[in-house]
Design a protein around this motif. Structure first.
Motif, mmCIF file in Angstrom:
data_model
loop_
_atom_site.group_PDB
_atom_site.id
_atom_site.type_symbol
_atom_site.label_atom_id
_atom_site.label_comp_id
_atom_site.label_asym_id
_atom_site.label_seq_id
_atom_site.Cartn_x
_atom_site.Cartn_y
_atom_site.Cartn_z
ATOM 1 N N ALA A 27 0.851 -1.193 0.000
ATOM 2 C CA ALA A 27 0.000 0.000 0.000
ATOM 3 C C ALA A 27 0.886 1.242 0.000
ATOM 4 O O ALA A 27 1.866 1.314 0.738
ATOM 5 N N GLN A 28 0.576 2.197 -0.856
ATOM 6 C CA GLN A 28 1.340 3.425 -0.922
ATOM 7 C C GLN A 28 0.549 4.547 -0.257
ATOM 8 O O GLN A 28 -0.650 4.698 -0.492
ATOM 9 N N ILE A 29 1.249 5.306 0.551
ATOM 10 C CA ILE A 29 0.630 6.440 1.222
ATOM 11 C C ILE A 29 0.678 7.628 0.269
ATOM 12 O O ILE A 29 1.728 7.944 -0.292
ATOM 13 N N ALA A 30 -0.432 8.277 0.089
ATOM 14 C CA ALA A 30 -0.498 9.435 -0.799
ATOM 15 C C ALA A 30 0.314 10.584 -0.210
ATOM 16 O O ALA A 30 0.351 10.786 1.001
ATOM 17 N N ASN A 31 0.986 11.342 -1.079
ATOM 18 C CA ASN A 31 1.739 12.507 -0.658
ATOM 19 C C ASN A 31 0.750 13.591 -0.216
ATOM 20 O O ASN A 31 -0.071 14.045 -1.014
ATOM 21 N N PRO A 32 0.807 14.028 1.039
ATOM 22 C CA PRO A 32 -0.167 15.014 1.511
ATOM 23 C C PRO A 32 0.146 16.436 1.039
ATOM 24 O O PRO A 32 -0.680 17.325 1.172
ATOM 25 N N TRP A 33 1.349 16.681 0.523
ATOM 26 C CA TRP A 33 1.748 18.017 0.089
ATOM 27 C C TRP A 33 1.228 18.292 -1.311
ATOM 28 O O TRP A 33 1.284 17.443 -2.192
ATOM 29 N N LEU A 34 0.760 19.516 -1.530
ATOM 30 C CA LEU A 34 0.288 19.948 -2.838
ATOM 31 C C LEU A 34 1.204 21.074 -3.318
ATOM 32 O O LEU A 34 1.307 22.118 -2.663
ATOM 33 N N ASP A 35 1.892 20.844 -4.446
ATOM 34 C CA ASP A 35 2.791 21.852 -5.010
ATOM 35 C C ASP A 35 1.991 22.932 -5.723
ATOM 36 O O ASP A 35 0.938 22.662 -6.302
ATOM 37 N N HIS A 36 2.533 24.165 -5.693
ATOM 38 C CA HIS A 36 1.901 25.307 -6.356
ATOM 39 C C HIS A 36 2.940 26.002 -7.223
ATOM 40 O O HIS A 36 4.128 26.032 -6.894
ATOM 41 N N GLU A 37 2.485 26.579 -8.320
ATOM 42 C CA GLU A 37 3.380 27.288 -9.249
ATOM 43 C C GLU A 37 3.939 28.560 -8.621
ATOM 44 O O GLU A 37 5.085 28.916 -8.866
ATOM 45 N N THR A 38 3.109 29.261 -7.841
ATOM 46 C CA THR A 38 3.522 30.537 -7.273
ATOM 47 C C THR A 38 3.157 30.606 -5.798
ATOM 48 O O THR A 38 2.307 29.852 -5.317
ATOM 49 N N LEU A 39 3.776 31.554 -5.124
ATOM 50 C CA LEU A 39 3.433 31.793 -3.724
ATOM 51 C C LEU A 39 1.994 32.291 -3.618
ATOM 52 O O LEU A 39 1.270 31.901 -2.697
ATOM 53 N N ALA A 40 1.564 33.103 -4.571
ATOM 54 C CA ALA A 40 0.180 33.599 -4.554
ATOM 55 C C ALA A 40 -0.815 32.443 -4.626
ATOM 56 O O ALA A 40 -1.837 32.457 -3.927
ATOM 57 N N ASP A 41 -0.526 31.438 -5.447
ATOM 58 C CA ASP A 41 -1.411 30.266 -5.535
ATOM 59 C C ASP A 41 -1.477 29.528 -4.193
ATOM 60 O O ASP A 41 -2.550 29.100 -3.761
ATOM 61 N N ALA A 42 -0.326 29.372 -3.543
ATOM 62 C CA ALA A 42 -0.286 28.690 -2.241
ATOM 63 C C ALA A 42 -1.069 29.491 -1.203
ATOM 64 O O ALA A 42 -1.821 28.919 -0.403
ATOM 65 N N GLU A 73 4.396 26.001 2.989
ATOM 66 C CA GLU A 73 5.825 25.719 3.133
ATOM 67 C C GLU A 73 6.530 26.214 1.884
ATOM 68 O O GLU A 73 6.070 25.979 0.763
ATOM 69 N N VAL A 74 7.643 26.912 2.080
ATOM 70 C CA VAL A 74 8.487 27.369 0.980
ATOM 71 C C VAL A 74 9.863 26.759 1.200
ATOM 72 O O VAL A 74 10.447 26.900 2.279
ATOM 73 N N LEU A 75 10.367 26.065 0.189
ATOM 74 C CA LEU A 75 11.665 25.396 0.280
ATOM 75 C C LEU A 75 12.658 26.047 -0.664
ATOM 76 O O LEU A 75 12.364 26.246 -1.848
ATOM 77 N N PHE A 76 13.823 26.373 -0.136
ATOM 78 C CA PHE A 76 14.958 26.824 -0.933
ATOM 79 C C PHE A 76 16.014 25.732 -0.794
ATOM 80 O O PHE A 76 16.387 25.378 0.328
ATOM 81 N N ARG A 77 16.503 25.206 -1.919
ATOM 82 C CA ARG A 77 17.484 24.108 -1.863
ATOM 83 C C ARG A 77 18.713 24.449 -2.681
ATOM 84 O O ARG A 77 18.646 25.189 -3.659
ATOM 85 N N ASN A 78 19.834 23.877 -2.253
ATOM 86 C CA ASN A 78 21.017 23.846 -3.100
ATOM 87 C C ASN A 78 21.593 22.437 -3.015
ATOM 88 O O ASN A 78 20.944 21.540 -2.470
ATOM 89 N N HIS A 79 22.788 22.244 -3.515
ATOM 90 C CA HIS A 79 23.312 20.874 -3.606
ATOM 91 C C HIS A 79 23.501 20.187 -2.260
ATOM 92 O O HIS A 79 23.500 18.965 -2.190
ATOM 93 N N ASP A 80 23.654 20.931 -1.164
ATOM 94 C CA ASP A 80 23.868 20.253 0.118
ATOM 95 C C ASP A 80 23.133 20.886 1.298
ATOM 96 O O ASP A 80 23.466 20.620 2.446
ATOM 97 N N ASP A 81 22.140 21.711 1.024
ATOM 98 C CA ASP A 81 21.439 22.363 2.122
ATOM 99 C C ASP A 81 19.985 22.622 1.717
ATOM 100 O O ASP A 81 19.637 22.601 0.539
ATOM 101 N N GLU A 82 19.159 22.868 2.732
ATOM 102 C CA GLU A 82 17.758 23.208 2.495
ATOM 103 C C GLU A 82 17.311 24.208 3.546
ATOM 104 O O GLU A 82 17.618 24.061 4.730
#
Length: 161
Positions: A27-42, A73-82
């Motif tokens: 059984a796979q658990i559905a991802n509860p997070w919903l991605d948005h194109e813009t901050l305004a949409d979120a 939630e807003v995520l900023f990522r780079n190669h070794d940090d978040e």
């Protein structure tokens, strides 16, 4: 009679072999997070505004997402940090989601917030977490690798509203 018994045994064996050969999918658990194109949409999805920096030097374009239409939630990522910035209604402190370490109250750096707490990294003396209340909302700023320069950290944190 032997043919009938032999046929029944053959059918039972075939049925058993077929059943053993089938794999059940876990059984796979559905991802509860919903991605948005813009901050305004979120913001529209949750019904309140959030201000964050458009970009943070050294990090990729932010990812905007919501959880159950009640947390941004807003995520900023780079190669070794978040860096993770969250806002949700209520005063409940959910900063334990980021490791559950003790938070320490601090003064002068959070003049625009009622309460401000920071979490000190246990080994390197870095600041990983800032959590505060503004009006009816809790805001959390978390950096995986942490900051050693408190002024640089709060230059970013003061843009979060």
């Amino acid at each position: 009679m032997k043919k009938i018994i032999f046929s029944i045994i053959a059918i039972l064996l075939l049925t058993t072999l077929v059943a053993c050969g089938q794999k059940e999918e876990p059984a796979q658990i559905a991802n509860p997070w919903l991605d948005h194109e813009t901050l305004a949409d979120a913001c529209t999805a949750v019904g309140y505004d959030l201000s964050v920096p458009e970009h943070i030097d050294g990090y990729d374009t932010p990812i905007y997402r919501t959880l159950n239409n009640e947390l941004i939630e807003v995520l900023f990522r780079n190669h070794d940090d978040e860096i993770c910035i969250r806002k949700y209604a209520g005063a409940e402190d959910r900063s334990q989601d980021f490791g559950g370490h003790e938070a320490y109250p601090i003064g002068g750096y959070a003049t625009e917030a009622e309460h401000c707490y920071l979490e000190l990294g246990t080994e390197s003396g870095t600041i990983n977490l800032v959590s505060w209340i503004e009006g009816d909302y809790r805001l959390i700023f978390f950096c995986e690798n942490g900051f050693t320069d408190i002024e640089a950290l709060f230059d970013i944190v003061h843009q979060v509203k």
